[in-house]
Design a protein around this motif. Sequence first.
Motif, PDB file in Angstrom:
ATOM      1  N   GLU A 287      39.750  93.148  17.387  1.00  0.00           N
ATOM      2  CA  GLU A 287      40.641  94.005  18.166  1.00  0.00           C
ATOM      3  C   GLU A 287      41.461  93.187  19.156  1.00  0.00           C
ATOM      4  N   ASN A 288      40.798  92.240  19.827  1.00  0.00           N
ATOM      5  CA  ASN A 288      41.492  91.392  20.791  1.00  0.00           C
ATOM      6  C   ASN A 288      42.528  90.505  20.114  1.00  0.00           C
ATOM      7  N   LEU A 289      42.192  89.986  18.922  1.00  0.00           N
ATOM      8  CA  LEU A 289      43.133  89.129  18.206  1.00  0.00           C
ATOM      9  C   LEU A 289      44.354  89.906  17.725  1.00  0.00           C
ATOM     10  N   LYS A 290      44.212  91.204  17.519  1.00  0.00           N
ATOM     11  CA  LYS A 290      45.371  92.008  17.138  1.00  0.00           C
ATOM     12  C   LYS A 290      46.293  92.241  18.329  1.00  0.00           C
ATOM     13  N   LEU A 291      45.715  92.175  19.532  1.00  0.00           N
ATOM     14  CA  LEU A 291      46.519  92.332  20.745  1.00  0.00           C
ATOM     15  C   LEU A 291      47.127  91.011  21.207  1.00  0.00           C
ATOM     16  N   LYS A 292      46.401  89.900  20.966  1.00  0.00           N
ATOM     17  CA  LYS A 292      46.850  88.602  21.460  1.00  0.00           C
ATOM     18  C   LYS A 292      46.302  87.498  20.569  1.00  0.00           C
ATOM     19  N   THR A 293      47.156  86.605  20.136  1.00  0.00           N
ATOM     20  CA  THR A 293      46.693  85.431  19.402  1.00  0.00           C
ATOM     21  C   THR A 293      47.125  84.188  20.157  1.00  0.00           C
ATOM     22  N   GLY A 294      46.455  83.078  19.889  1.00  0.00           N
ATOM     23  CA  GLY A 294      46.666  81.880  20.682  1.00  0.00           C
ATOM     24  C   GLY A 294      47.341  80.750  19.936  1.00  0.00           C
ATOM     25  N   THR A 295      47.525  79.657  20.661  1.00  0.00           N
ATOM     26  CA  THR A 295      48.017  78.420  20.060  1.00  0.00           C
ATOM     27  C   THR A 295      46.863  77.528  19.627  1.00  0.00           C
ATOM     28  N   MET A 296      45.645  77.888  20.042  1.00  0.00           N
ATOM     29  CA  MET A 296      44.441  77.165  19.662  1.00  0.00           C
ATOM     30  C   MET A 296      43.352  78.199  19.397  1.00  0.00           C
ATOM     31  N   ALA A 297      42.490  77.904  18.441  1.00  0.00           N
ATOM     32  CA  ALA A 297      41.388  78.812  18.115  1.00  0.00           C
ATOM     33  C   ALA A 297      40.087  78.025  18.143  1.00  0.00           C
ATOM     34  N   PHE A 298      39.167  78.451  19.018  1.00  0.00           N
ATOM     35  CA  PHE A 298      37.846  77.829  19.133  1.00  0.00           C
ATOM     36  C   PHE A 298      36.800  78.825  18.654  1.00  0.00           C
ATOM     37  N   ASN A 299      35.835  78.341  17.878  1.00  0.00           N
ATOM     38  CA  ASN A 299      34.757  79.218  17.448  1.00  0.00           C
ATOM     39  C   ASN A 299      33.650  78.380  16.835  1.00  0.00           C
ATOM     40  N   VAL A 300      32.512  79.032  16.625  1.00  0.00           N
ATOM     41  CA  VAL A 300      31.419  78.420  15.866  1.00  0.00           C
ATOM     42  C   VAL A 300      31.639  78.750  14.396  1.00  0.00           C
ATOM     43  N   PRO A 301      31.007  78.017  13.478  1.00  0.00           N
ATOM     44  CA  PRO A 301      31.232  78.260  12.048  1.00  0.00           C
ATOM     45  C   PRO A 301      31.017  79.706  11.613  1.00  0.00           C
ATOM     46  N   LEU A 302      29.956  80.360  12.115  1.00  0.00           N
ATOM     47  CA  LEU A 302      29.719  81.742  11.739  1.00  0.00           C
ATOM     48  C   LEU A 302      30.876  82.627  12.191  1.00  0.00           C
ATOM     49  N   ASP A 309      37.122  86.394   6.822  1.00  0.00           N
ATOM     50  CA  ASP A 309      37.039  87.616   6.014  1.00  0.00           C
ATOM     51  C   ASP A 309      38.055  88.653   6.491  1.00  0.00           C
ATOM     52  N   ALA A 310      38.206  88.784   7.811  1.00  0.00           N
ATOM     53  CA  ALA A 310      39.162  89.751   8.354  1.00  0.00           C
ATOM     54  C   ALA A 310      40.603  89.342   8.057  1.00  0.00           C
ATOM     55  N   LEU A 311      40.898  88.049   8.140  1.00  0.00           N
ATOM     56  CA  LEU A 311      42.255  87.564   7.868  1.00  0.00           C
ATOM     57  C   LEU A 311      42.637  87.797   6.410  1.00  0.00           C
ATOM     58  N   LYS A 312      41.685  87.633   5.518  1.00  0.00           N
ATOM     59  CA  LYS A 312      41.959  87.869   4.105  1.00  0.00           C
ATOM     60  C   LYS A 312      42.370  89.317   3.859  1.00  0.00           C
ATOM     61  N   ALA A 313      41.778  90.224   4.628  1.00  0.00           N
ATOM     62  CA  ALA A 313      41.998  91.652   4.391  1.00  0.00           C
ATOM     63  C   ALA A 313      43.182  92.218   5.175  1.00  0.00           C
ATOM     64  N   ASP A 314      43.775  91.444   6.092  1.00  0.00           N
ATOM     65  CA  ASP A 314      44.807  91.985   6.973  1.00  0.00           C
ATOM     66  C   ASP A 314      45.975  90.997   7.046  1.00  0.00           C
ATOM     67  N   ALA A 315      47.034  91.279   6.298  1.00  0.00           N
ATOM     68  CA  ALA A 315      48.171  90.358   6.233  1.00  0.00           C
ATOM     69  C   ALA A 315      48.855  90.210   7.585  1.00  0.00           C
ATOM     70  N   GLY A 316      48.937  91.299   8.357  1.00  0.00           N
ATOM     71  CA  GLY A 316      49.577  91.230   9.664  1.00  0.00           C
ATOM     72  C   GLY A 316      48.813  90.334  10.614  1.00  0.00           C
ATOM     73  N   LEU A 317      47.506  90.501  10.666  1.00  0.00           N
ATOM     74  CA  LEU A 317      46.673  89.653  11.519  1.00  0.00           C
ATOM     75  C   LEU A 317      46.721  88.212  11.038  1.00  0.00           C
ATOM     76  N   ARG A 318      46.731  88.024   9.740  1.00  0.00           N
ATOM     77  CA  ARG A 318      46.797  86.672   9.172  1.00  0.00           C
ATOM     78  C   ARG A 318      48.059  85.959   9.650  1.00  0.00           C
ATOM     79  N   HIS A 319      49.174  86.645   9.642  1.00  0.00           N
ATOM     80  CA  HIS A 319      50.426  86.020  10.056  1.00  0.00           C
ATOM     81  C   HIS A 319      50.413  85.692  11.549  1.00  0.00           C
ATOM     82  N   SER A 320      49.993  86.649  12.377  1.00  0.00           N
ATOM     83  CA  SER A 320      50.009  86.405  13.822  1.00  0.00           C
ATOM     84  C   SER A 320      48.988  85.342  14.229  1.00  0.00           C
ATOM     85  N   PHE A 321      47.869  85.258  13.508  1.00  0.00           N
ATOM     86  CA  PHE A 321      46.830  84.284  13.850  1.00  0.00           C
ATOM     87  C   PHE A 321      47.316  82.857  13.628  1.00  0.00           C
TER      88      PHE A 321
END
Length: 600
Positions: A287-302, A309-321
């Motif tokens: 939900e937060n990523l749909k409101l705001k995406t960054g220039t850097m993405a930090f996360n753990v592998p999980l 999985d979410a990016l594969k299913a959502d073309a709009g989120l995939r583009h903004s991410f």
Amino acid sequence: MDSKYRAHDVTRTDRADGSILLRSNGTLEPVANRTTDWLEHWADETPDAVFLAERSGDGWRELTFAMAHEQARALAGGLLDLGLGPQAAILIVSGNSVNHGLLSLAAQYIGAPIVPLAEQYALIPQARVQIDFVAGLVKPAAVFADDGDALAEVLSRDVFQNVHKLVGHGGGSGVHTLDALSKIAGDITDAHAQVGPNTIAKILMTSGSTSSPKGVPTTHKMMCVNQAQIAYGLPFLKTRPPVIVDWLPWNHVFGGSHNFNMMLANGGALYIDGGKPAPHLVGKTLENLKLKTGTMAFNVPLGFAMVRDALKADAGLRHSFFAELDMLFYAGASLAQDVWSDLEDMAQEVRGDIPLFTSSWGLTETAPAALLQHQPTDRSGVVGVPLPDIDIKLIPDEDMRCEVRIKGPSVFTGYLNAPEQTADAFDEEGFYKTGDAMVFVDPSDSNLGLRFDGRISEEFKLASGTWVRAANLRLDILSELGASVSDVIITGADRDEIGLFIIPSVTMREASDSVDHDGGLRCASLERDVCEKLSAIGGSSSTRIARAIFLTEPLSISDGEITAKGSINFKKLLVRRATLLERLYDDADPATLVIKATAS
């Protein structure tokens, strides 16, 4: 190489005693004296740029650099009025928030060390003994809870009888709200002038994955040098202010020092993500990523696997991410190659190229970044080369697997009130003995970097004398089993065979045919798949899994089986579950799953 990436440039020295020294040939830009110098700079240069933000209703509560500067200095005056300053630590028992960030900066203005703890310690009643342990170690002068009502019981604990209670809101009588403290209008000029590079800015607790947590005093110099080192490796930080949407907890050195200070040092914006890579919380992250995406993405592998999985299913989120992404950074373990490849493919689809996919290596004791893969690579698991002013000493074994030791201005000088542990932590040349192992990606070319190869303390010998490299084997098992399990604990020290405690996934726990055998779970509908996958791992006694038990009782943070950072304390877990460990090696026990080796 693309000019926006810094090429590796390392000198290797092979010494007569067999050790190997690595050092970057890079030179650092000028280093700030204090973390507050960054805030002063950006409040003057870009006063209206967003620095900190958190969710508020359908949008964000955003603080600009000018607002953060004004509010932090005002709050610092109130803290000073309470008598806080050097030697008067502030224990923080709440998670990431704008208030938490402002309090941290206010404390750093007057030299009061902050001690951020995992919010789980406060939220889980059985885990509050860990708060008592830390309070006994650091002897705080104040304690902060963002929600004074929700954490009233924590604030009333015996260890806080004679300390100031600070809250964001609520809390009843006898507490100080941050808002009220900010209105005292105390003069901090003299106190701020006394803060310098060697002033302790925070005391961070180690993970406690192999022993009891230790306090790591972290100075302004350690954090300021480390940001100069990171900026050397990632020159695009100076090209445009970075933006991140980040959940990584501030009680951990990566979220609280690496990421928070990266935004502060480079005029960037940190949007606090209230989600986490867990089934019931990842929705908040999306939900937060749909409101705001960054220039850097930090996360753990999980977390990246879930986002993939979410990016594969959502073309709009995939583009903004991917559209504005400069870097995708994974931490904590190697990113599964299929996740890596899928993310690369989607980035290529969206933008026609691939941002820097990378990782680094460091510890609480190293502020944290010490090694960084700052040029593109096509494989997961590489942690790179030393950053400038860091000396790495490698102690190779007969297989050229190297114990890592480190020295430099971003490395701590000793544990809090623990002279014996401090003495044991450094070698005769002053290098900190990290207990981690590395191997060269290519022994003939040091500039290709190092690959993390496990923690030496997690290794053990079978009764035959065969070494089991448990950290690497654990990653192989988790990669093979996938979503079937949440985690595994490898057993077998001084025994004939390797066994597993398996923490089952939610699916396995809830399966209709699951049977609890007094602490051990059997689940016929999923066991065949697990057995087939485990039987295919390894061809020798050092890697073959012979038996397993699925745990029915979740790991306990209050009993120290799992740390506040989510790490498993393997030693405590095996001691606490000693009876179940004996049952694991009994073929007749109804909970034990005996795994037959795949015929070769």
